[in-house]
Design an enzyme around this catalytic site. Sequence first.
Site: not given
Length: 302
Positions: A10-12, A37, A45, A71, A110, A134, A138
């Site tokens: 993921g992004q982070v 990559d 999961d 997310t 979040t 969401y 969280k």
Amino acid sequence: MRILVLGAGGQVGRELVPALAPVGEVVPATRSGRLADGRPCPACDLAVPGAAADLVAGQRPAVVVNAAAYTAVDRAESEPDLADRINHLAVAELAVACREAGARLVHFSTDYVFDGEASRPYREDDAVAPRSAYGRSKLAGEQALAASGANHLVLRLAWVYAAHGRNFPLTMLRLARERDRLGVVDDQVGAPTPARWIAAATALLVHAHRDLSGVHHLAPAGRTSWHGLCRFLFDGARTAGLLEALPGLDAITTADYPTPARRPAYSCLDSGRLKTATGLALPDWRLGVGQLLEELAARPPQ
């Protein structure tokens, strides 16, 4: 020190892997079992009960950094059980596994745990009142961690983006190339946070502040609206040669752009507790957007 990174695709997570490499032996795990990559890695999961706990038991890490999450904020309104499974129940299982293994758990939460109606940046001890599925999932994950007895650190984040993945700045840059005019919400306020800064801060906290625990906010200095972010982003992109022309930019309200999930109108987080405890403070959000544009401009032409 072995560090298990969940959600490494993921992004982070993608930023965490290189940031943590100088700190210890990093074991990245993704849902698919493949890194961005294409290299293989352990699969995990969080939608599968017991998957995270089994991985912790097998890897025996000293630290687990959980960057995996559900997310899809709007989709969570129609998939609340899945969001809760990943953001709450899996986190509860992970916390128990870390407690039993004697591992420290670093987890990301979040601004959506708040109602978004504040007039000053939220502090860690402010009342929580999530307004979306969401946000509720969280918050439930945070509460499960607190009740678990595990050694844990929660970093609350807001408006996260990176030079990869799906996020607001990249989406708006794409739309700016496709359209002559855009309407962007101007009555939601926050501080855009680069995933790379989050990863660097996490690495510092894992390495140098091993006793830090509980909930802390991590946000850049300053604040802006989505409209203000776009204006700054587009001006910088034009200068960097990423946009041939600037689109028209109209300020609209949240009511003009209805979504299934209710967005917080105010997403600013007070990071004073973290600064007092560690000396860590992120720079102004504009610096991060500038770094994003530099990274994008330096890429070879597609």
